[in-house]
Design a protein around this motif. Structure first.
Motif, short mmCIF file in Angstrom:
data_model
loop_
_atom_site.label_atom_id
_atom_site.label_comp_id
_atom_site.label_asym_id
_atom_site.label_seq_id
_atom_site.Cartn_x
_atom_site.Cartn_y
_atom_site.Cartn_z
N ALA A 99 0.86 -1.18 0.00
CA ALA A 99 0.00 0.00 0.00
C ALA A 99 0.90 1.24 0.00
O ALA A 99 2.13 1.12 -0.08
N GLN A 100 0.31 2.41 0.11
CA GLN A 100 1.10 3.64 0.19
C GLN A 100 0.84 4.32 1.52
O GLN A 100 -0.21 4.93 1.72
N SER A 101 1.80 4.19 2.43
CA SER A 101 1.73 4.91 3.70
C SER A 101 2.11 6.36 3.44
O SER A 101 2.59 6.71 2.35
N ASP A 102 1.91 7.21 4.43
CA ASP A 102 2.42 8.58 4.29
C ASP A 102 3.94 8.55 4.16
O ASP A 102 4.52 9.32 3.40
N TRP A 103 4.55 7.65 4.92
CA TRP A 103 5.99 7.47 4.83
C TRP A 103 6.30 5.97 4.84
O TRP A 103 6.02 5.29 5.82
N ASP A 104 6.84 5.48 3.74
CA ASP A 104 7.30 4.09 3.65
C ASP A 104 8.82 4.08 3.61
O ASP A 104 9.43 4.69 2.74
N ILE A 105 9.40 3.38 4.58
CA ILE A 105 10.86 3.29 4.66
C ILE A 105 11.21 1.82 4.47
O ILE A 105 11.16 1.01 5.40
N GLY A 106 11.52 1.46 3.23
CA GLY A 106 11.83 0.07 2.89
C GLY A 106 13.28 -0.25 3.18
O GLY A 106 14.19 0.47 2.75
#
Length: 214
Positions: A99-106
Motif C-alpha cells: 500500500a502507500q503509507s504517508d511514509w514508507d521506509i523500505g
C-alpha cells in the motif's frame, strides 16, 4: 474485539500518563472489510479514528516497526490527513503488493542492529518535529529479529531493546505520549517468542523510570 479494546485503553493511559504498553495489538494487515496476515481488526486504525473524532487528539502518528508493511493501516487511514502512517519494513517481504503509507521506509534484507537503529533515529528526528503529533502509536513488531521465521532482518535481542528504548525516549523527550503494541513475531519456540515480545515492556519500564516516572 477485546484486543482492540486493550489497545484503546492503553492509548488512553498513554494520553493520561505519557507512556503505556499493551500485551497485544499491532494488527496492521486488517483492512476495512476483510482480515489479512493473521490480523482480524486493525487496532491502530480504530484508535486513530476514535481519538481524532472524539477530539482527544488533533494529530496521531503511527510508527510501525513491524518487519512487514502496515498495508491495512495505510489503506484505512489513506483519507485521514491527521493520522500519519509511517512504516519501517523489510522491502522484499509480505505483502507482495504494498500500500502507500504517508511514509514508507523500505529496508534491505539482512540489515542488522547498527544500520537499523540509525534509520529509526533519523526517521524520528525528522518526523516528530515535522508533525508534532499529540500521540504516537508504536507497533513494536519483533519479527525484525534474526531468529524470526518470517522476518529477513538480523536484529539481536539487544537491538530490539535499543529500538524500543529509542522510540520511547524520542517521544517522551518531546513530551509526546506514546503507546506500544506488540505487533508481529513468528517462531515455533513459543517461550523464546514470548521473551522477545516482553522486550517492549522491559524497555518501557527502563525508559519510564529513567525519565522520572513512578
Amino acid at each position: 474485539i477485546r484486543a482492540v479494546g486493550g489497545s484503546l485503553l492503553a492509548a488512553e493511559q498513554a494520553l493520561e500518563h505519557g507512556l503505556a504498553c499493551h500485551l497485544a495489538g499491532g494488527t496492521h494487515h486488517a483492512h476495512y472489510d476483510h482480515p489479512a496476515g493473521f490480523c482480524i481488526f486493525n487496532d491502530l486504525a480504530v484508535i486513530s479514528h476514535y481519538l481524532l473524532e472524539s477530539g482527544r487528539v488533533n494529530r496521531v502518528l503511527i510508527f510501525d516497526c513491524d518487519v512487514h508493511q502496515g498495508d491495512g493501516t495505510a489503506r484505512i487511514l489513506e483519507h485521514t490527513p491527521d493520522a500519519i502512517t509511517v512504516s519501517l519494513h523489510c522491502e522484499k517481504n509480505f505483502p507482495a503488493r504494498k500500500a502507500q503509507s504517508d511514509w514508507d521506509i523500505g529496508l534491505p534484507m539482512g540489515m542488522g542492529d547498527t544500520e537499523y537503529l540509525q534509520v529509526v533515529d533519523e526517521a524520528l528526528n525528522y518526523l516528530l518535529p515535522l508533525y508534532q503529533p499529540d500521540l504516537v502509536l508504536y507497533d513494536a513488531g519483533v519479527d525484525v529479529h534474526k531468529d524470526d521465521a518470517l522476518g529477513y532482518l538480523k536484529l539481536t535481542d539487544e537491538g530490539v531493546a535499543a529500538r524500543d528504548e529509542s522510540v520511547m525516549r524520542h517521544c517522551l523527550g518531546r513530551d509526546i505520549p506514546v503507546v506500544g503494541v506488540i505487533g508481529g513475531g513468528y517462531s515455533k519456540d513459543r517461550k523464546a517468542l514470548a521473551r522477545r515480545h516482553g522486550i517492549l515492556h522491559h524497555s518501557a519500564q527502563k525508559v519510564w523510570l529513567s525519565s522520572g516516572g513512578h
